[in-house]
Design an enzyme around this catalytic site. Sequence first.
Site, PDB file in Angstrom:
ATOM      1  N   LYS A   1       1.043  -1.424  -0.165  1.00  0.00           N
ATOM      2  CA  LYS A   1      -0.204   0.034  -0.312  1.00  0.00           C
ATOM      3  C   LYS A   1       0.911   1.255   0.082  1.00  0.00           C
ATOM      4  O   LYS A   1       0.740   2.093  -0.822  1.00  0.00           O
ATOM      5  CB  LYS A   1      -0.953   0.055   1.650  1.00  0.00           C
ATOM      6  CG  LYS A   1      -1.946  -1.244   1.116  1.00  0.00           C
ATOM      7  CD  LYS A   1      -2.947  -0.954   2.501  1.00  0.00           C
ATOM      8  CE  LYS A   1      -2.492  -0.944   4.033  1.00  0.00           C
ATOM      9  NZ  LYS A   1      -1.899  -2.302   4.540  1.00  0.00           N
TER      10      LYS A   1
ATOM     11  N   ARG B   1      -9.262   0.980   8.947  1.00  0.00           N
ATOM     12  CA  ARG B   1      -9.104  -0.441   8.874  1.00  0.00           C
ATOM     13  C   ARG B   1      -9.646  -1.586  10.139  1.00  0.00           C
ATOM     14  O   ARG B   1      -9.810  -2.203  10.571  1.00  0.00           O
ATOM     15  CB  ARG B   1      -7.778  -0.633   9.884  1.00  0.00           C
ATOM     16  CG  ARG B   1      -6.180  -0.886   9.700  1.00  0.00           C
ATOM     17  CD  ARG B   1      -4.801  -0.943  10.169  1.00  0.00           C
ATOM     18  NE  ARG B   1      -3.968  -1.374  10.212  1.00  0.00           N
ATOM     19  CZ  ARG B   1      -3.038  -0.974   9.258  1.00  0.00           C
ATOM     20  NH1 ARG B   1      -3.210   0.378   9.128  1.00  0.00           N
ATOM     21  NH2 ARG B   1      -1.661  -1.272   9.472  1.00  0.00           N
TER      22      ARG B   1
ATOM     23  N   ARG C   1      12.302  -6.463   5.308  1.00  0.00           N
ATOM     24  CA  ARG C   1      12.207  -5.262   5.163  1.00  0.00           C
ATOM     25  C   ARG C   1      12.964  -4.132   6.156  1.00  0.00           C
ATOM     26  O   ARG C   1      12.882  -4.338   6.564  1.00  0.00           O
ATOM     27  CB  ARG C   1      10.341  -4.530   5.329  1.00  0.00           C
ATOM     28  CG  ARG C   1       9.368  -3.799   5.420  1.00  0.00           C
ATOM     29  CD  ARG C   1       8.176  -3.312   4.565  1.00  0.00           C
ATOM     30  NE  ARG C   1       7.509  -3.655   5.598  1.00  0.00           N
ATOM     31  CZ  ARG C   1       5.836  -2.949   5.502  1.00  0.00           C
ATOM     32  NH1 ARG C   1       5.504  -3.286   4.300  1.00  0.00           N
ATOM     33  NH2 ARG C   1       5.499  -3.232   6.655  1.00  0.00           N
TER      34      ARG C   1
ATOM     35  N   ARG D   1      11.591  -1.997  11.186  1.00  0.00           N
ATOM     36  CA  ARG D   1      10.179  -1.411  12.357  1.00  0.00           C
ATOM     37  C   ARG D   1       9.688  -2.243  13.187  1.00  0.00           C
ATOM     38  O   ARG D   1      10.322  -3.814  12.990  1.00  0.00           O
ATOM     39  CB  ARG D   1       8.801  -1.239  11.716  1.00  0.00           C
ATOM     40  CG  ARG D   1       9.289   0.182  11.065  1.00  0.00           C
ATOM     41  CD  ARG D   1       8.448   0.141   9.354  1.00  0.00           C
ATOM     42  NE  ARG D   1       6.410  -0.376  10.202  1.00  0.00           N
ATOM     43  CZ  ARG D   1       5.627   0.017   8.668  1.00  0.00           C
ATOM     44  NH1 ARG D   1       5.766   0.666   7.930  1.00  0.00           N
ATOM     45  NH2 ARG D   1       5.030  -0.486   9.432  1.00  0.00           N
TER      46      ARG D   1
ATOM     47  N   ARG E   1       0.340  -8.854  13.324  1.00  0.00           N
ATOM     48  CA  ARG E   1      -0.915  -8.232  13.041  1.00  0.00           C
ATOM     49  C   ARG E   1      -1.371  -8.843  11.359  1.00  0.00           C
ATOM     50  O   ARG E   1      -2.791  -7.753  11.359  1.00  0.00           O
ATOM     51  CB  ARG E   1       0.489  -6.971  12.054  1.00  0.00           C
ATOM     52  CG  ARG E   1       1.170  -6.170  12.802  1.00  0.00           C
ATOM     53  CD  ARG E   1       2.343  -5.345  12.403  1.00  0.00           C
ATOM     54  NE  ARG E   1       1.790  -4.503  10.976  1.00  0.00           N
ATOM     55  CZ  ARG E   1       2.970  -4.425  10.250  1.00  0.00           C
ATOM     56  NH1 ARG E   1       4.238  -4.765  10.360  1.00  0.00           N
ATOM     57  NH2 ARG E   1       2.581  -3.540   9.444  1.00  0.00           N
TER      58      ARG E   1
HETATM   59  P1  AMP Z   1       0.940   0.671   9.071  1.00  0.00           P
HETATM   60  O1  AMP Z   1       2.301   1.492   8.605  1.00  0.00           O
HETATM   61  O2  AMP Z   1      -0.050   0.563   8.158  1.00  0.00           O
HETATM   62  O3  AMP Z   1       1.566  -0.618   8.510  1.00  0.00           O
HETATM   63  O4  AMP Z   1       0.575   0.499  10.425  1.00  0.00           O
HETATM   64  C1  AMP Z   1       1.378   0.780  11.146  1.00  0.00           C
HETATM   65  C2  AMP Z   1       0.331   0.554  12.802  1.00  0.00           C
HETATM   66  O5  AMP Z   1       0.001   1.678  13.052  1.00  0.00           O
HETATM   67  C3  AMP Z   1      -0.008  -0.592  13.045  1.00  0.00           C
HETATM   68  O6  AMP Z   1       0.455  -1.628  13.291  1.00  0.00           O
HETATM   69  C4  AMP Z   1      -0.961  -0.170  13.915  1.00  0.00           C
HETATM   70  O7  AMP Z   1      -0.080  -0.204  15.279  1.00  0.00           O
HETATM   71  C5  AMP Z   1      -1.329   1.623  13.761  1.00  0.00           C
HETATM   72  N1  AMP Z   1      -1.854   1.858  12.646  1.00  0.00           N
HETATM   73  C6  AMP Z   1      -1.727   2.009  11.494  1.00  0.00           C
HETATM   74  N2  AMP Z   1      -3.274   2.800  10.787  1.00  0.00           N
HETATM   75  C7  AMP Z   1      -4.161   2.415  11.584  1.00  0.00           C
HETATM   76  C8  AMP Z   1      -5.617   2.394  12.328  1.00  0.00           C
HETATM   77  N3  AMP Z   1      -6.212   2.668  10.812  1.00  0.00           N
HETATM   78  N4  AMP Z   1      -6.408   2.079  12.914  1.00  0.00           N
HETATM   79  C9  AMP Z   1      -5.493   1.849  14.042  1.00  0.00           C
HETATM   80  N5  AMP Z   1      -3.504   1.129  13.915  1.00  0.00           N
HETATM   81  C10 AMP Z   1      -3.396   1.421  12.988  1.00  0.00           C
END
Ligand code: AMP
Length: 205
Positions: free
Chosen positions: A13, A88, A122, A152, A163
């Site tokens: 994404k 999400r 990654r 990360r 996740r």
């Molecule tokens: P991402 O980079 O999109 O994988 O997001 C990293 C982390 O941020 C996720 O594993 C969640 O802990 C938090 N996060 C990101 N987007 C959301 C969302 N829409 N709702 C809740 N937590 C989020």
Amino acid sequence: MKIVLLGAPGCGKGTHAQRLTTELGIPHVSTGDIFRQNLKEQTELGKQIAGILAKGDLVSDEITVAIVRDRLSRDDCKNGYILDGFPRSLVQAEALESFDKLDVVVNIDVDYDTIIKRISGRRFCPKCSGTFHVSHLTSDTCPVCGDTLIIRSDDREEAVRNRLEVYESTTKPLIDFYRQRGLLKTAKGDGTVEENYANILKVLK
Ligand code: AMP
């Protein structure tokens, strides 16, 4: 054009959103990036969510929706945006529907084996937020800005497993949610970056 990119963690994404933002001239809104920025700056929010992110759990719907609502109300989102990582959960999708009208939701479809291979290789740049795969790197230095790349905390094995479980139980139901609303398009995402990006452009036309 108001676009949501949907898909499991590691489906690409962020990578595709970064290219789309240049191609379409609309901002890339990534909740993950917003949360990581707060972590880095050690804001109140950053301190509150540090443990949640490290485990791969979700930040509360209430906090997340408020942040996105504020971000999308800014001038630069008037002509559209690319939402990456939001919504999400069904609660988030319903909230978004109550204050904005999407044009299209692209579900990037990738099998879990590919995802695990991608995430485990990654590397992330804490300075410019670039994401790279070890197979394209010759050192642990960011090829864009020269900072030292890191893994990360939520890309570590235990967090990745969590996740993916959270994705299955909480995020995957959004595929049906948007299909029922006639907004869903699916793009295969298990080829090369170029092929996957071309699939996304095709469904956006
Ligand atoms: P991402 O980079 O999109 O994988 O997001 C990293 C982390 O941020 C996720 O594993 C969640 O802990 C938090 N996060 C990101 N987007 C959301 C969302 N829409 N709702 C809740 N937590 C989020």
